[in-house]
Design a protein around this motif. Sequence first.
Motif, PDB file in Angstrom:
ATOM      1  N   UNK A   1      92.935 -28.115  -1.585  1.00  0.00           N
ATOM      2  CA  UNK A   1      93.180 -27.624  -2.939  1.00  0.00           C
ATOM      3  C   UNK A   1      92.808 -26.148  -3.059  1.00  0.00           C
ATOM      4  N   UNK A   2      91.675 -25.753  -2.467  1.00  0.00           N
ATOM      5  CA  UNK A   2      91.280 -24.345  -2.477  1.00  0.00           C
ATOM      6  C   UNK A   2      92.377 -23.497  -1.831  1.00  0.00           C
ATOM      7  N   UNK A   3      92.893 -23.972  -0.705  1.00  0.00           N
ATOM      8  CA  UNK A   3      93.930 -23.214  -0.006  1.00  0.00           C
ATOM      9  C   UNK A   3      95.220 -23.141  -0.816  1.00  0.00           C
ATOM     10  N   UNK A   4      95.619 -24.258  -1.401  1.00  0.00           N
ATOM     11  CA  UNK A   4      96.828 -24.244  -2.227  1.00  0.00           C
ATOM     12  C   UNK A   4      96.673 -23.289  -3.402  1.00  0.00           C
ATOM     13  N   UNK A   5      95.499 -23.298  -4.028  1.00  0.00           N
ATOM     14  CA  UNK A   5      95.250 -22.385  -5.143  1.00  0.00           C
ATOM     15  C   UNK A   5      95.325 -20.931  -4.682  1.00  0.00           C
ATOM     16  N   UNK A   6      94.913 -20.694  -3.429  1.00  0.00           N
ATOM     17  CA  UNK A   6      94.921 -19.325  -2.914  1.00  0.00           C
ATOM     18  C   UNK A   6      96.331 -18.883  -2.518  1.00  0.00           C
TER      19      UNK A   6
ATOM     20  N   UNK B   1      84.755 -19.111  -3.611  1.00  0.00           N
ATOM     21  CA  UNK B   1      84.078 -17.822  -3.717  1.00  0.00           C
ATOM     22  C   UNK B   1      84.157 -17.038  -2.411  1.00  0.00           C
ATOM     23  N   UNK B   2      83.677 -17.646  -1.320  1.00  0.00           N
ATOM     24  CA  UNK B   2      83.619 -16.902  -0.060  1.00  0.00           C
ATOM     25  C   UNK B   2      85.027 -16.620   0.479  1.00  0.00           C
ATOM     26  N   UNK B   3      85.964 -17.537   0.259  1.00  0.00           N
ATOM     27  CA  UNK B   3      87.318 -17.322   0.752  1.00  0.00           C
ATOM     28  C   UNK B   3      88.016 -16.188  -0.008  1.00  0.00           C
ATOM     29  N   UNK B   4      87.816 -16.113  -1.330  1.00  0.00           N
ATOM     30  CA  UNK B   4      88.448 -15.052  -2.114  1.00  0.00           C
ATOM     31  C   UNK B   4      87.897 -13.686  -1.729  1.00  0.00           C
TER      32      UNK B   4
ATOM     33  N   UNK C   1      99.597 -18.688   4.645  1.00  0.00           N
ATOM     34  CA  UNK C   1      99.538 -17.867   3.444  1.00  0.00           C
ATOM     35  C   UNK C   1     100.433 -16.649   3.653  1.00  0.00           C
ATOM     36  N   UNK C   2     101.540 -16.561   2.916  1.00  0.00           N
ATOM     37  CA  UNK C   2     102.405 -15.383   3.069  1.00  0.00           C
ATOM     38  C   UNK C   2     101.788 -14.189   2.350  1.00  0.00           C
ATOM     39  N   UNK C   3     101.837 -13.038   2.989  1.00  0.00           N
ATOM     40  CA  UNK C   3     101.323 -11.809   2.386  1.00  0.00           C
ATOM     41  C   UNK C   3     102.492 -10.834   2.199  1.00  0.00           C
ATOM     42  N   UNK C   4     102.411  -9.876   1.287  1.00  0.00           N
ATOM     43  CA  UNK C   4     101.231  -9.589   0.463  1.00  0.00           C
ATOM     44  C   UNK C   4     101.017 -10.641  -0.620  1.00  0.00           C
ATOM     45  N   UNK C   5      99.766 -10.874  -0.947  1.00  0.00           N
ATOM     46  CA  UNK C   5      99.452 -11.854  -1.980  1.00  0.00           C
ATOM     47  C   UNK C   5      99.298 -11.146  -3.319  1.00  0.00           C
ATOM     48  N   UNK C   6      99.238 -11.932  -4.368  1.00  0.00           N
ATOM     49  CA  UNK C   6      99.027 -11.416  -5.713  1.00  0.00           C
ATOM     50  C   UNK C   6      97.533 -11.101  -5.862  1.00  0.00           C
ATOM     51  N   UNK C   7      97.186  -9.826  -5.806  1.00  0.00           N
ATOM     52  CA  UNK C   7      95.772  -9.445  -5.849  1.00  0.00           C
ATOM     53  C   UNK C   7      95.125  -9.835  -7.175  1.00  0.00           C
ATOM     54  N   UNK C   8      95.898  -9.814  -8.255  1.00  0.00           N
ATOM     55  CA  UNK C   8      95.349 -10.211  -9.553  1.00  0.00           C
ATOM     56  C   UNK C   8      94.998 -11.695  -9.554  1.00  0.00           C
ATOM     57  N   UNK C   9      95.831 -12.505  -8.897  1.00  0.00           N
ATOM     58  CA  UNK C   9      95.548 -13.940  -8.806  1.00  0.00           C
ATOM     59  C   UNK C   9      94.276 -14.175  -8.002  1.00  0.00           C
ATOM     60  N   UNK C  10      94.123 -13.487  -6.873  1.00  0.00           N
ATOM     61  CA  UNK C  10      92.925 -13.657  -6.053  1.00  0.00           C
ATOM     62  C   UNK C  10      91.683 -13.193  -6.821  1.00  0.00           C
TER      63      UNK C  10
END
Length: 385
Positions: free
Chosen positions: A361-366, A329-332, A196-205
């Motif tokens: 799929x959860x990881x790809x979505x994240x 839920x817990x990952x976000x 997962x490259x950071x910084x991530x899109x906080x709005x997406x998370x």
Amino acid sequence: MTSQTEIRVLEISPPESLDSPEAELFHGGVDVEFAIAKQERGYTDLCPSAEEVLVSLRSQKYYKKIRLAAVAGLAGAPRREDVLGWASIDLPRHDNLHLAEVHVAVRPECRGRGVGTALYSAAEELARDAGRTTILAWSDHRDAPSTRGDDDSGLEAEAILRPPTGIGGVPPDDAPTRFAVRNGFQLEQVGRHSVLPAPIDSEHNSALLSAAEQRANVPETYQLVTWKNRCPDEWLEQFAKLRQKMSTDAPMAGLEIEEEDWDGARIRDEEDRTLAFGRTSYVTAALHVQSGLLAAFTAIETVARSTEFAFQGDTLVIKGHRGNKLGQLVKAVNLARVLTENPGLKRIHTWNAAGNSYMLRVNLDQGYRPEDVEGEWQKRLQESG
């Protein structure tokens, strides 16, 4: 050029200190992993430091840990630079007493000289002497189809070696594949290493979190519990049960891994070791309100030696609670916690079985993206004579 007859395989004893003269062999083994990573990956995130390896070797309660070094020459005290390769043999002490976990690594410039063969032969002999009947091993593959985002479903048999599940595969001509097959291993499962490259899109998370909270009916049906480094006493034994379930609920394909034996004492031992590694552990769990039991958890570890990377560890949702987006839920929630406290993070690494379609799929979505593929191999010693 070093021939196989000029190779000595020596057991590495944990040195009293990293600065002591007897630490030369130890440092040489650690150097091997860094040399491989620099050539094959271009970064060393996944290589434990000498300090971390030493802490691990001093912790032998739940695993007997043996380390071997292959050195050039038949005489004399080996120097750090004389180490051509090294091997690890980890023997579970409390469960899975039939297993030996073996890893062999050889300096890139020393391959093809019998170094890996000498190390593996010694490792297998130690496993047999310990009464183990099954050896597990892992291999990394940088250019497998799924690391490029390709659909490998149409590849011919000669283009990919598949496990019996038919899910995923490894390149049959890669050196690790040839080495494993030559030594009698069967490919049982394929895993995926993602980043997962950071910084991530906080709005997406935040959007992922909101959707998961709605599906899980937070806080009426589920509530969130978080901790850092040490599990609160009130959740300790429940958390141990989740860790025990993790050992069997995660996809294992044909790997002969039995349920591990976890209790509060083992959790505390792991926490102490994690802190000694210089790592910080962030855990988020989901509490099922009606039963008062933990139904899911996830963990991320940051490392003291770098502010740039971290490791996404286990994530588990107990059967009977799946389908409620608890994993998301817990990952976000946990990801938001980690990024808030560690704004310098540039990447987070994680691993999943290729057959674990839900978590992939959860990881790809994240925002995780495939980095490389891991072959998970098994050899039954009673069948190999």
